[in-house]
Enzyme design. Structure first.
Site, PDB file in Angstrom:
ATOM      1  N   THR A 189     -31.164  -4.320 -18.027  1.00 64.01           N
ATOM      2  CA  THR A 189     -30.274  -5.321 -17.421  1.00 64.01           C
ATOM      3  C   THR A 189     -29.868  -4.902 -16.014  1.00 64.01           C
ATOM      4  OG1 THR A 189     -29.408  -5.952 -19.597  1.00 64.01           O
ATOM      5  CG2 THR A 189     -28.091  -6.555 -17.675  1.00 64.01           C
ATOM      6  N   TRP A 227     -32.897  -5.150 -13.733  1.00 64.85           N
ATOM      7  CA  TRP A 227     -33.241  -6.545 -13.445  1.00 64.85           C
ATOM      8  C   TRP A 227     -32.483  -7.034 -12.219  1.00 64.85           C
ATOM      9  CZ3 TRP A 227     -30.253 -10.993 -13.169  1.00 64.85           C
ATOM     10  CH2 TRP A 227     -30.948 -12.207 -13.138  1.00 64.85           C
ATOM     11  N   HIS A 228     -31.254  -6.548 -12.043  1.00 64.82           N
ATOM     12  CA  HIS A 228     -30.427  -7.059 -10.960  1.00 64.82           C
ATOM     13  C   HIS A 228     -30.866  -6.583  -9.585  1.00 64.82           C
ATOM     14  CE1 HIS A 228     -27.648  -8.411 -14.094  1.00 64.82           C
ATOM     15  NE2 HIS A 228     -27.127  -9.185 -13.166  1.00 64.82           N
ATOM     16  N   GLY A 229     -31.602  -5.501  -9.493  1.00 66.13           N
ATOM     17  CA  GLY A 229     -32.023  -5.082  -8.173  1.00 66.13           C
ATOM     18  C   GLY A 229     -32.734  -3.749  -8.153  1.00 66.13           C
ATOM     19  N   PHE A 251     -31.271 -11.636  -6.315  1.00 64.25           N
ATOM     20  CA  PHE A 251     -31.746 -10.999  -7.531  1.00 64.25           C
ATOM     21  C   PHE A 251     -32.904 -11.757  -8.136  1.00 64.25           C
ATOM     22  CE2 PHE A 251     -27.040 -10.123  -7.477  1.00 64.25           C
ATOM     23  CZ  PHE A 251     -27.200  -8.901  -6.865  1.00 64.25           C
TER      24      PHE A 251
END
Length: 458
Positions: free
Chosen positions: A316, A319-321, A458
Site C-alpha cells: 500500500t 503503491w502511493h509513490g 500517484f
C-alpha cells in the site's frame, strides 16, 4: 500535464455531456470512450499506445479465459500475461528510477536514470483492469465481449486519474443498460459542486499554509509551526482527494453510473482499523480482495496474519509513490494495525474521547511521513515536531489561517452534512448554497495560481 488535463476537463465537459446526452443509447459507450481517450491524450498523448495495449491485452486474455474455461493451464497463462503486463508497466514507468537510484546508492554504480513521466492515472486503471481479469479468472464475472463496453470501463474519464477504483462487477449492468433521469442528474450536479468546493475552497486554502511552511525550510520553523503545517497538510490531503472523488462520483451519476463511495468522514475514527474502513475505501477493498485474502487473510494463525498485514501495507505504501517515505508510511500504519488486532482494538471500541485523540495523533504523524519525499527534509521535520523548540512564528500563521482551519475541521465531521440534510428540504435555500459554492469555486480557479492536485501524482 495533469493540470492541463483538468483544465481541459472543465472547459469541454459541457460539450461532452451535451453530445453524450444527444447520441442514441447504443452509441453512448462509444461517445464515452472517444471523449475519455481525448481527455487522456490531452495530458499524455505519447502514452496513448500504453493505454490501448492495456485494454487490448486484458480484453483478449479474458476472452481466452472464457473460451478455454476448462483448460486450467491456458487460463492461468492468460492471467499471468495480464499480471506481467499490468504490474510490469506500473513498475517500469513508476518505479524504474527508484530502483536505479537505490542500486547506484548500494553498489556505487552510475546507471543513468530514465527520467520517465508517470502515465496519467496508471496506478488506478492498472488496478481496475487487474481486478476485472482476476474476477474473470475466478469465475466471479462474465467476460465482457464488447470491446467498446470494456474500453468505457477502463478509460471512463471521471475517475480515470484519481479514483475511486471501480470494479467491473459494480457497473457491469450499467455498462450494458442504464437510465439517466432528472433525479440522477440533479444529484450528480450537487455532488460535483460540493466536491469542487471541497477541493478549491477548502483544500487549496488550508494547503497554502503547508506550502509556506515548506518554503521557509523545515529546519527554520518552530515546533508549533511545524505541527500547524502538518495539521494543515492533513486537512488538505483529505479535502483534495475526497473532493475529487466526490466530483468523480457526481460526474458518474451524470453519465448514468453509480460509483462506489470512497470516503466516509475518516477523521472521526477511533482506531487505525476504522480509519482505513473510511479512507480511500476502494483502495482498501482492492488490497483486501486481491492481496490480503489470497495470501490467507487471518485464516492461518496470528503469525501468518501479521505477515499478511505487513505485506499488504508495504505494498500500500509503495503503491502511493516511488520513495522510501511512502514505504515507511505504509509500515507505520502496519505497526498500529497489528497492535490493534493483537489486543488494543477492543479497548479503543469501548473508549469515548481518548481513542479519537490517539487516532488523530497517529494520523497526523503519518501525514508528516507522507508529506515529503526528501529524507533529509523529513528528518528536519521530525526533528522540529518532537524537539519542542520555542518560537512565536506560529501565532501569525494561526491568525491568518484560523478561519480556514475552523471551516476545514467543521467540514471534516458529520455536523455540516447533517445540517445540509435539513437545509435541502428547502429547494430555494439549497439552490442558493450550491450557486454560491460554485460561483466562489469558479472565481478561485480563475484568479488563483495555487491549485495542486495531490493524489494525481500517484
Amino acid at each position: 500535464m495533469v493540470f492541463s488535463s483538468v483544465l481541459f476537463l472543465f472547459k469541454f465537459l459541457p460539450i461532452a455531456l451535451l453530445i453524450y446526452y444527444i447520441v442514441p443509447a447504443r452509441f453512448k459507450n462509444l461517445a464515452l470512450v472517444v471523449f475519455s481517450l481525448v481527455f487522456y491524450s490531452w495530458g499524455e498523448v505519447r502514452y496513448f499506445p500504453l493505454m490501448a495495449a492495456t485494454i487490448a491485452i486484458n480484453y483478449l486474455a479474458s476472452l481466452g479465459m472464457s473460451r478455454w474455461r476448462e483448460r486450467k493451464g491456458i487460463k492461468r497463462l492468460m492471467l499471468w500475461i495480464c499480471l506481467v503486463w499490468c504490474i510490469g508497466s506500473l513498475l517500469f514507468f513508476k518505479y524504474s528510477d527508484f530502483f536505479i537510484s537505490n542500486v547506484n546508492g548500494i553498489f556505487g554504480t552510475q546507471i543513468q536514470a530514465l527520467a520517465l513521466t508517470l502515465p496519467l492515472g496508471i496506478s488506478f486503471y492498472t488496478f481496475q483492469t487487474l481486478a476485472y481479469t482476476i474476477d474473470v479468472y475466478r469465475g466471479e464475472v462474465e467476460t465482457e465481449r464488447n470491446i467498446i463496453n470494456f474500453g468505457a470501463f477502463v478509460v471512463m474519464f471521471p475517475q480515470l486519474i484519481a479514483g475511486p477504483i471501480v470494479n467491473y462487477k459494480d457497473i457491469s449492468r450499467e455498462l450494458h443498460s442504464r437510465r439517466i433521469d432528472v433525479d440522477k442528474v440533479s444529484e450528480g450536479i450537487k455532488l460535483f459542486i460540493f466536491g469542487l468546493g471541497k477541493k478549491v475552497l477548502i483544500a487549496n486554502n488550508i494547503g497554502a499554509l503547508w506550502t509556506q511552511v515548506e518554503s521557509m525550510g523545515l529546519a527554520n520553523v518552530s515546533s508549533a509551526l511545524a505541527w500547524l503545517g502538518v495539521v494543515a497538510f492533513s486537512l488538505q490531503i483529505y479535502f483534495d482527494f475526497s473532493g475529487y472523488s466526490m466530483m468523480a462520483i457526481g460526474l458518474g451519476k451524470l453519465l448514468g453510473f453509480e460509483f462506489p463511495q470512497n470516503f466516509n468522514f475518516p477523521y472521526i475514527s477511533k482506531s487505525a482499523t476504522e480509519f482505513w474502513r473510511r479512507w480511500h475505501m476502494t483502495l482498501g477493498a482492492w488490497f483486501k480482495n486481491y492481496l490480503y485474502i489470497p495470501l490467507g487473510g487471518s485464516r492461518n494463525g496470528k503469525a501468518r496474519t501479521y505477515l499478511n498485514i505487513f505485506v499488504v501495507w508495504a505494498a500500500t505504501g509503495f503503491w502511493h509513490g516511488a520513495s522510501w517515505n511512502f514505504v515507511i508510511w505504509g509500515l507505520f500504519f502496519c505497526v498500529f494495525l497489528i497492535i490493534e488486532k493483537a489486543w488494543l482494538y477492543k479497548y479503543l471500541e469501548k473508549g469515548k474521547v481518548w481513542p479519537h485523540i490517539y487516532l488523530i495523533f497517529i494520523v497526523v504523524v503519518s501525514w508528516a511521513i507522507f508529506s515529503t519525499t526528501d529524507m533529509g527534509a523529513l528528518g528536519d521535520l521530525f526533528g522540529k515536531l518532537f524537539s519542542f523548540s520555542g518560537g512565536t512564528d506560529w501565532i501569525y500563521y494561526l491568525r491568518n489561517y484560523g478561519v480556514s482551519f475552523a471551516v476545514a475541521i467543521l467540514c471534516s465531521i458529520p455536523l455540516i452534512s447533517k445540517l445540509y440534510d435539513k437545509i435541502k428540504r428547502s429547494m430555494v435555500l439549497e439552490t442558493v448554497i450550491l450557486l454560491v459554492i460554485f460561483g466562489m469555486s469558479v472565481a478561485y480557479l480563475v484568479d488563483a495560481t495555487y491549485n495542486p492536485f495531490l493524489y494525481f501524482r500517484f
